[in-house]
Design a protein around this motif. Structure first.
Motif, PDB file in Angstrom:
ATOM      1  N   ASP A 188       0.623  -1.019  -0.146  1.00  0.00           N
ATOM      2  CA  ASP A 188       0.002   0.059   0.061  1.00  0.00           C
ATOM      3  C   ASP A 188       1.048   1.567   0.060  1.00  0.00           C
ATOM      4  O   ASP A 188       0.534   2.210  -0.616  1.00  0.00           O
ATOM      5  CB  ASP A 188      -0.957  -0.135   1.167  1.00  0.00           C
ATOM      6  CG  ASP A 188      -2.257  -1.051   1.013  1.00  0.00           C
ATOM      7  OD1 ASP A 188      -2.322  -1.182  -0.224  1.00  0.00           O
ATOM      8  OD2 ASP A 188      -2.922  -1.121   1.977  1.00  0.00           O
ATOM      9  N   ARG A 218      -7.613   3.353  -4.479  1.00  0.00           N
ATOM     10  CA  ARG A 218      -7.031   4.103  -3.262  1.00  0.00           C
ATOM     11  C   ARG A 218      -6.707   5.649  -4.028  1.00  0.00           C
ATOM     12  O   ARG A 218      -6.149   6.255  -3.259  1.00  0.00           O
ATOM     13  CB  ARG A 218      -5.939   3.390  -2.938  1.00  0.00           C
ATOM     14  CG  ARG A 218      -5.968   2.497  -2.194  1.00  0.00           C
ATOM     15  CD  ARG A 218      -4.771   1.361  -1.726  1.00  0.00           C
ATOM     16  NE  ARG A 218      -4.007   2.028  -0.723  1.00  0.00           N
ATOM     17  CZ  ARG A 218      -4.306   1.982   0.597  1.00  0.00           C
ATOM     18  NH1 ARG A 218      -5.203   1.108   0.887  1.00  0.00           N
ATOM     19  NH2 ARG A 218      -3.539   2.561   1.488  1.00  0.00           N
ATOM     20  N   VAL A 249      -1.541  -7.364   2.717  1.00  0.00           N
ATOM     21  CA  VAL A 249      -1.257  -7.998   4.315  1.00  0.00           C
ATOM     22  C   VAL A 249       0.335  -7.998   4.435  1.00  0.00           C
ATOM     23  O   VAL A 249       1.064  -8.615   3.668  1.00  0.00           O
ATOM     24  CB  VAL A 249      -1.916  -9.245   4.597  1.00  0.00           C
ATOM     25  CG1 VAL A 249      -1.703  -9.916   5.809  1.00  0.00           C
ATOM     26  CG2 VAL A 249      -3.408  -9.095   4.297  1.00  0.00           C
ATOM     27  N   ARG A 267      -5.959  -1.812  -7.051  1.00  0.00           N
ATOM     28  CA  ARG A 267      -6.068  -1.470  -5.748  1.00  0.00           C
ATOM     29  C   ARG A 267      -5.534   0.045  -5.747  1.00  0.00           C
ATOM     30  O   ARG A 267      -6.094   0.880  -4.911  1.00  0.00           O
ATOM     31  CB  ARG A 267      -5.069  -2.362  -4.988  1.00  0.00           C
ATOM     32  CG  ARG A 267      -5.128  -1.914  -3.556  1.00  0.00           C
ATOM     33  CD  ARG A 267      -4.377  -3.227  -2.635  1.00  0.00           C
ATOM     34  NE  ARG A 267      -4.480  -2.829  -1.120  1.00  0.00           N
ATOM     35  CZ  ARG A 267      -5.545  -2.890  -0.452  1.00  0.00           C
ATOM     36  NH1 ARG A 267      -6.638  -3.556  -0.682  1.00  0.00           N
ATOM     37  NH2 ARG A 267      -5.436  -2.717   0.925  1.00  0.00           N
ATOM     38  N   ARG A 314      -9.567  -7.591  -6.196  1.00  0.00           N
ATOM     39  CA  ARG A 314      -9.855  -6.843  -5.237  1.00  0.00           C
ATOM     40  C   ARG A 314      -9.273  -7.822  -3.777  1.00  0.00           C
ATOM     41  O   ARG A 314      -8.407  -7.172  -3.165  1.00  0.00           O
ATOM     42  CB  ARG A 314     -11.128  -6.656  -4.799  1.00  0.00           C
ATOM     43  CG  ARG A 314     -11.635  -5.225  -5.594  1.00  0.00           C
ATOM     44  CD  ARG A 314     -12.881  -4.708  -5.091  1.00  0.00           C
ATOM     45  NE  ARG A 314     -13.284  -3.672  -6.048  1.00  0.00           N
ATOM     46  CZ  ARG A 314     -14.235  -3.762  -6.847  1.00  0.00           C
ATOM     47  NH1 ARG A 314     -15.047  -4.894  -7.066  1.00  0.00           N
ATOM     48  NH2 ARG A 314     -14.366  -3.037  -7.676  1.00  0.00           N
ATOM     49  N   ARG A 315      -9.733  -8.939  -4.093  1.00  0.00           N
ATOM     50  CA  ARG A 315      -9.151 -10.051  -2.943  1.00  0.00           C
ATOM     51  C   ARG A 315      -7.871 -10.461  -2.975  1.00  0.00           C
ATOM     52  O   ARG A 315      -7.085 -10.218  -1.978  1.00  0.00           O
ATOM     53  CB  ARG A 315      -9.991 -11.208  -3.024  1.00  0.00           C
ATOM     54  CG  ARG A 315     -10.085 -12.183  -1.521  1.00  0.00           C
ATOM     55  CD  ARG A 315     -11.601 -12.863  -1.575  1.00  0.00           C
ATOM     56  NE  ARG A 315     -11.538 -13.755  -2.842  1.00  0.00           N
ATOM     57  CZ  ARG A 315     -11.015 -15.074  -2.526  1.00  0.00           C
ATOM     58  NH1 ARG A 315     -10.419 -15.303  -1.688  1.00  0.00           N
ATOM     59  NH2 ARG A 315     -11.137 -15.735  -3.715  1.00  0.00           N
ATOM     60  N   GLU A 321      -5.745  -7.159  -1.471  1.00  0.00           N
ATOM     61  CA  GLU A 321      -5.986  -7.390  -0.125  1.00  0.00           C
ATOM     62  C   GLU A 321      -4.931  -8.148   0.225  1.00  0.00           C
ATOM     63  O   GLU A 321      -4.328  -7.715   1.231  1.00  0.00           O
ATOM     64  CB  GLU A 321      -7.460  -7.814   0.223  1.00  0.00           C
ATOM     65  CG  GLU A 321      -8.333  -6.551   0.311  1.00  0.00           C
ATOM     66  CD  GLU A 321      -9.890  -7.153   0.311  1.00  0.00           C
ATOM     67  OE1 GLU A 321     -10.018  -8.296   0.654  1.00  0.00           O
ATOM     68  OE2 GLU A 321     -10.995  -6.533  -0.147  1.00  0.00           O
TER      69      GLU A 321
END
Lengths: 390, 333
Positions: A21, A56, A387, A52, A379-380, A383
């Motif tokens: 991110d 964002r 992590v 992603r 999207r999954r 995510e």
């Protein structure tokens, strides 16, 4: 073809886990290049990162090479038309957007020729059988054209601010070297002795027709036939006029890749071959002073619960099977043992990679049960990428 | 009895990550029973054979690699290996078919060999396939060479295999007449004959299975003989069909599992029982996905073979185990 090369060992300090991110959110990140061997989920990773970033708040374009049909359809890029198209149904609440395109390598090559040569010359080149073969099947052309397209899109978005992040998927190269060497290979071919040899007869035969040349031309005529040789000479003579342009562009793209705003992500799977390729990429990128952001290990097996070792589980399963050959608990214990061994092996492979390249920040993505073929799936994956593993 | 008694050239292809090199190696071992000579070729320049068999990097010439999987009489044949390198193949081709002498060296000096093998369109593939052809169809020009009973080619991935084998098509734009044209036609005759089979390696996942189906369609369209489908990396089959159904429904008998564990001498704390149940459920879901893909593979209309996923990875011993499995399933005699 593959030159012998030396390895590169550990350098720098140990990196923390890869913060995906932070990379996506950093406005200084202008280009993300995903590279790695085939079959490791590079295309899915590129698309997931792009989605992603867009959700964002970044203005993103993703350049894919060969996405699975259903994934391409869900992104609205089933048509291979070499133009970025907006992806529908993304969350634009944060002001981001996402365009996607599939690379048409021949079209890209044609465009380069057209932009570099006069219309007559261009037409002559585009029709030549050598050009057609070179532009559609030469190993390395795809890599080169991916970089060329990146340069084009980057050029326009710097000028008009269409995008602030370009995510590039790269072709599954036979080796790490193909991808970084493609521009160099194309320009060294254009500079080579062979080209000068082929050009010689066109430029004043009598003076240059040394004994050596005569032998060569005769040998090639015997093997290839006169027509092929003439086609080849025409092709080389025509391309010669656009050589300078090619070389300059290749150098510009190379400089763009080395620049601050670029981030390379090496994608791998926890398998010896994929990690070996990843190690080559990592070493090669650092040798060429390319900005490496990190390693993404896809398809990691889920870690089994509990502290029962594989051997213990196998022994217990045997005991149960002696009582009841169809014991389902025995089956579950055997599965547990298999899973534990798989995870141990993967962890060992990653530890070995890490010992040799501790400076590389890594993200580990667990294997999904099914394939990804829609935006929710992407999207999954996004995510999971974000992590941070301790 | 083998499913492929007439086949001399086995081409193995597959999507990246499906383990096609492993399957090619195992097949070569399986084919090399008593008295047989088998050649295992690689063309992608990766030295995968040397790594799999843990031997020194292979030179671009045939080498004895190992002995095969013993046959019924307990005697193995011999497996040879060849790392096909386009430059070496071109020089060999030129010396076999053309007496170039000084001109051959001049070609090299002027960068023609390098041009032909790296840049000239289609030529690289033709040199690689040409060498494979030569190994299958030995002729009098190559004196003293081994006659192989079978040649196994660890080929390019599925997406490239038709282009790779379709040499006359690839050269069509370049050589319409002349010696290269007639030689590529001879090669095509072998590749399109029943003496060749192109096997496809897949795993039971959606994309690789789709790619396998596409590959078969493309091979048929190009008139190239489709061999079998090898389904690789199959998950362990430790749970019965009923257990799988129960696991998927999430209704496995907790108390029973806990008491079984205690009986087997393992302390059945909640974490472990929950973990085992979750693993079983996850496994059952993946098995169900595998089964739906297996149905698709079954519908491809070609013989299929299955090889297990080995949790410890593939070493030399594993290659012989996989070879034995392929032979037991009829991929070799």
């Amino acid at each position: 073809m593959t030159k012998s090369r030396t390895r590169v060992g550990p350098r720098g300090t140990r990196a923390p886990a890869l913060d995906v991110d932070a990379l996506l959110d950093d406005p200084a990140t202008g280009i993300i290049v995903c590279c790695g061997s085939g079959g490791v989920g590079k295309t899915t990773t590129s698309a997931a990162l792009a989605l992603r970033a867009a959700e964002r708040g970044r203005k993103v374009v993703v350049l894919t090479i060969d996405p699975a049909r259903r994934l391409a359809q869900s992104m609205g890029i089933a048509e291979l038309d070499n133009t970025p198209r907006p992806v529908a149904d993304i969350d634009t609440a944060d002001g981001g957007r996402l365009d996607a395109m599939m690379l048409d390598m021949k079209r890209t090559f044609d465009e380069v020729v057209e932009s570099q040569a006069s219309p007559d010359k261009a037409a002559q080149i585009l029709q030549n059988p050598f050009y057609i073969a070179l532009s559609s099947s030469f190993a390395g052309t795809q890599e080169y054209m991916a970089m060329e397209k990146l340069g084009q899109i980057h050029g326009t978005s710097v000028a008009d601010g269409t995008y602030d992040l370009i995510v590039v998927d790269t072709p599954p190269s036979r080796s790490a070297l193909d991808f970084l060497d493609a521009p160099e290979r194309l320009s060294s071919f254009l500079d080579g002795r062979f080209i000068r040899l082929m050009l010689a007869p066109a430029r004043g035969p009598a003076r240059l027709m040394t004994a050596g040349l005569g032998i060569i031309t005769n040998a090639m005529t015997r093997i290839l036939g006169a027509q092929v040789l003439r086609d080849l000479q025409t092709f080389v003579a025509a391309l010669d006029t656009v050589f300078g342009g090619f070389r300059q562009r290749a150098q510009k793209t190379y400089a763009l890749l080395q620049a601050e705003g670029t981030a390379f992500l090496v994608v791998a799977a926890p398998e010896p071959d994929a990690l070996r390729e990843a190690a080559y990429f990592v070493e090669r990128l650092s040798e060429d002073r390319m900005p490496l952001a990190g390693l993404i290990v896809n398809r990691a097996s889920p870690v089994p619960a509990g502290t029962v070792s594989a051997d213990e589980a196998m022994a217990a399963a045997e005991r149960l099977r002696r009582e009841d050959p169809h014991s389902s608990t025995a089956g579950m214990l055997r599965l547990h043992a298999d899973q534990t061994r798989l995870v141990e092996r993967e962890a060992r492979l990653r530890r070995r990679f890490d010992a040799a390249h501790p400076q590389v920040a890594t993200a580990v993505v667990p294997a999904l049960a099914g394939d990804v073929h829609d935006l929710d799936g992407l999207r999954r994956v996004g995510e999971l990428l974000a992590v941070r593993q301790g | 009895m083998s499913d492929w008694p007439k086949v001399r050239l086995h081409v193995v292809t597959g999507k990246g990550g499906t383990g096609k090199s492993t399957v090619a190696a195992a097949l070569a071992l399986a084919l090399a029973d008593s008295g047989k000579n088998v050649l295992l070729c690689e063309v992608e320049g990766r030295q995968g054979i040397a790594r799999m068999f843990d031997v020194d990097p292979l030179p671009p010439e045939e080498r004895r690699l190992t002995t095969g999987l013993p046959g019924a009489d307990g005697e193995p044949g011999v497996v040879h290996a060849l790392h096909i390198d386009p430059e070496a193949a071109l020089l060999e081709y030129l010396s076999l078919y053309y007496k170039l002498g000084r001109a051959g060296r001049a070609l090299d000096r002027f960068g023609v060999i390098e041009f032909a093998t790296t840049i000239a369109p289609g030529v690289r593939d033709v040199l690689l396939t040409g060498k494979v052809f030569e190994a299958v169809q030995r002729n009098s020009r190559n004196k003293g060479a081994i006659q192989y009973d079978a040649v196994v080619l660890d080929g390019p991935p599925t997406g490239r295999i038709v282009q790779f084998l379709n040499v006359s098509n690839e050269l069509a734009g370049l050589a319409k007449v002349g010696p290269i044209k007639s030689q590529s036609d001879t090669m095509m005759t072998l590749f399109r004959s029943p003496r060749t089979a192109v096997h496809l390696v897949t795993v039971l996942e959606e994309m690789p299975v789709q790619e396998t189906a596409d590959g078969i369609a493309q091979l048929r369209e190009a008139d190239l003989p489709v061999g079998g489908v090898v389904v690789n990396l199959v998950r362990p089959q430790d749970l019965s069909a009923e257990d799988l159904a129960v696991a998927r429904a999430g209704t496995l008998d907790r108390a029973r599992v806990a008491s079984d564990l205690e009986a087997a001498g393992i302390e059945a704390d909640t974490g472990l029982v929950d973990g085992l149940l979750a693993e079983a459920r996850d496994h059952a879901e993946r098995r169900a996905l595998e089964d739906s893909q297996r149905v698709l593979v079954g519908g491809l209309g070609v013989p299929t073979y299955e090889l297990p996923r080995l949790a410890q990875g593939v070493d030399l011993g594993a290659l012989y185990e996989l070879a034995a499995s392929l032979r037991a399933q009829g991929m070799s005699s």
